[in-house]
Design a protein around this motif. Structure first.
Motif, PDB file in Angstrom:
ATOM      1  N   LEU A  69      -8.868   2.879  -6.365  1.00 58.93           N
ATOM      2  CA  LEU A  69      -8.556   2.237  -5.091  1.00 58.93           C
ATOM      3  C   LEU A  69      -9.266   2.932  -3.931  1.00 58.93           C
ATOM      4  O   LEU A  69      -9.719   2.279  -2.988  1.00 58.93           O
ATOM      5  N   ARG A  83       0.845  -1.205   0.000  1.00 55.07           N
ATOM      6  CA  ARG A  83       0.000   0.000   0.000  1.00 55.07           C
ATOM      7  C   ARG A  83       0.873   1.246   0.000  1.00 55.07           C
ATOM      8  O   ARG A  83       0.681   2.168  -0.815  1.00 55.07           O
ATOM      9  N   HIS A  87       0.320  -2.193  -7.847  1.00 54.26           N
ATOM     10  CA  HIS A  87       1.650  -1.581  -7.779  1.00 54.26           C
ATOM     11  C   HIS A  87       2.454  -1.949  -9.021  1.00 54.26           C
ATOM     12  O   HIS A  87       3.125  -1.104  -9.631  1.00 54.26           O
ATOM     13  N   ASN A 130      -6.261  -7.188   0.668  1.00 55.79           N
ATOM     14  CA  ASN A 130      -5.431  -6.263  -0.097  1.00 55.79           C
ATOM     15  C   ASN A 130      -4.060  -6.779  -0.521  1.00 55.79           C
ATOM     16  O   ASN A 130      -3.357  -6.082  -1.244  1.00 55.79           O
ATOM     17  N   PHE A 166      -3.033  -4.747  -3.905  1.00 54.47           N
ATOM     18  CA  PHE A 166      -1.974  -3.745  -3.957  1.00 54.47           C
ATOM     19  C   PHE A 166      -0.736  -4.251  -4.694  1.00 54.47           C
ATOM     20  O   PHE A 166      -0.053  -3.467  -5.362  1.00 54.47           O
TER      21      PHE A 166
END
Length: 207
Positions: free
Chosen positions: A39, A9, A106, A98, A102
């Motif tokens: 998000l 995150r 990412h 998550n 993430f």
């Protein structure tokens, strides 16, 4: 020590700010700012998120997005970086929901830029991603129309059963990204009938 989900995150937010709002991503039609808005809507206004898939709810989604699109990227990243006030502030929920979200997004930021290289992930992160791949993999490859087995070099998992499967071998992160339909992957090998390998490579994988 922060969990992999929490670390991703924070790293995603840092990467987003370093790239700027208009930099490309691997998500078709989305720039960096669009991805952060997505998000935030998912976390802060989850009732609007189904508008991505259900046309009657699209106006609800657009209204939720509008609350964020007028804000600068740095403000969006600061809000996303700190999940305080959301269920994701609780580590167990963050980890379950998550870890993959993430990591994949990412990489959507990183791999849309020239000169990207795969990362070496912590062993604990690879274990988490492997568990998730085994759990979600059948849904991710449902459109493949060919049997699929994945292997991280130590363990294997059958994602779509059948005779003469395509076996995809490589690092866990690359396997997961491939199954999510990302083509910017490295270090994967494919073993099986040539026509089935081609079919898998051309399939629209992911949700």
């Amino acid at each position: 020590m922060a969990s992999f989900a929490r670390a991703e995150r924070i790293a995603l937010c840092d990467t987003a700010v370093s790239l700027g709002p208009a930099a490309p991503t691997l998500c078709e039609g989305w720039r960096v700012k669009d991805l952060l808005v997505h998000l935030l809507v998912r976390e802060r206004r989850p009732w609007a998120a189904p508008g991505m898939f259900l046309p009657p709810l699209a106006p609800v989604l657009r209204k939720a997005e509008a609350a964020y699109t007028t804000q600068p990227l740095e403000a969006l990243a600061a809000r996303l970086r700190d999940p305080k006030g959301t269920p994701f502030a609780l580590a167990p929920i963050e980890n379950v929901v998550n870890t993959v979200e993430f990591f994949v997004h990412h990489e959507d930021l990183r791999r849309a830029q020239p000169g990207w290289e795969p990362r070496t992930l912590p062993a604990a992160a690879e274990r988490d991603l492997w568990r998730t791949l085994k759990l979600l993999g059948k849904g991710l490859v449902r459109s493949a129309e060919t049997p699929v087995v994945v292997s991280n070099g130590t363990d294997t998992a059958t994602l779509r059963a059948g005779e003469e499967p395509v076996t995809v071998t490589g690092p866990v992160g690359e396997l997961l990204l491939f199954c999510f339909g990302r083509h910017q992957v490295r270090g994967l090998s494919f073993d099986g009938p040539a026509e089935r390998i081609t079919q898998l490579e051309n399939a629209s994988l992911g949700f």
